[in-house]
Design a protein around this motif. Structure first.
Motif, PDB file in Angstrom:
ATOM      1  N   PHE A   9       7.174   1.645   5.062  1.00 39.96           N
ATOM      2  CA  PHE A   9       6.158   2.236   5.926  1.00 39.96           C
ATOM      3  C   PHE A   9       5.860   3.653   5.448  1.00 39.96           C
ATOM      4  O   PHE A   9       6.747   4.476   5.275  1.00 39.96           O
ATOM      5  N   PHE A  10       4.585   3.945   5.236  1.00 34.76           N
ATOM      6  CA  PHE A  10       4.126   5.282   4.884  1.00 34.76           C
ATOM      7  C   PHE A  10       3.146   5.730   5.964  1.00 34.76           C
ATOM      8  O   PHE A  10       2.059   5.171   6.063  1.00 34.76           O
ATOM      9  N   PRO A  11       3.513   6.701   6.772  1.00 35.22           N
ATOM     10  CA  PRO A  11       2.617   7.152   7.853  1.00 35.22           C
ATOM     11  C   PRO A  11       1.384   7.875   7.351  1.00 35.22           C
ATOM     12  O   PRO A  11       1.299   8.382   6.307  1.00 35.22           O
ATOM     13  N   CYS A  65       0.658   4.555   0.204  1.00 32.74           N
ATOM     14  CA  CYS A  65       0.476   5.847   0.864  1.00 32.74           C
ATOM     15  C   CYS A  65      -0.254   5.658   2.184  1.00 32.74           C
ATOM     16  O   CYS A  65      -0.816   4.597   2.445  1.00 32.74           O
ATOM     17  N   GLY A  66      -0.250   6.668   2.989  1.00 31.11           N
ATOM     18  CA  GLY A  66      -0.862   6.585   4.298  1.00 31.11           C
ATOM     19  C   GLY A  66      -2.301   7.051   4.350  1.00 31.11           C
ATOM     20  O   GLY A  66      -2.852   7.231   5.427  1.00 31.11           O
ATOM     21  N   TYR A 102       0.865  -1.174   0.000  1.00 32.04           N
ATOM     22  CA  TYR A 102       0.000   0.000   0.000  1.00 32.04           C
ATOM     23  C   TYR A 102       0.903   1.225   0.000  1.00 32.04           C
ATOM     24  O   TYR A 102       1.636   1.472   0.958  1.00 32.04           O
TER      25      TYR A 102
END
Length: 103
Positions: free
Chosen positions: A101-103, A82-83, A80
């Motif tokens: 990891f995308f916050p 984007c956050g 995935y």
């Protein structure tokens, strides 16, 4: 004072002479190829060109949409990107063995 002004004037003239000599352009000896006289001649020049030079490069997609890791090329994971809600899953190169990891 007169000597320094004279020396400065001579140095300025010398610098200008060197700059203008470097800017002088020599006439070009290369001539441009003649333009085809008709459409048929132009199309013939295209057909005579080697195929490797005529074809455009085949770009690869920057992202590949996926629904599982099986949809991705070897060495990539379905992640995935984007956050926020609403992004599509895309194939990405893993970071430390998992999706970035995308916050």
């Amino acid at each position: 004072m007169k000597n320094s002004a004279t020396v400065l004037a001579l140095l300025t003239l010398l610098a200008l002479a060197l700059c203008t000599r470097g800017m002088a352009q020599t006439p070009s000896t290369a001539t441009a190829p003649a333009a085809p006289a008709s459409l048929a001649e132009f199309l013939e020049t295209l057909s005579n060109a080697p195929a490797a030079e005529v074809l455009p490069p085949s770009p690869g997609f920057l992202t590949t949409f996926c629904s599982s890791n099986a949809d991705c090329p070897t060495g990539q994971l379905c992640c995935y990107p984007c956050g926020v809600e609403g992004c599509d899953f895309v194939c990405m190169t893993p970071v430390r063995g998992r999706c970035p990891f995308f916050p």
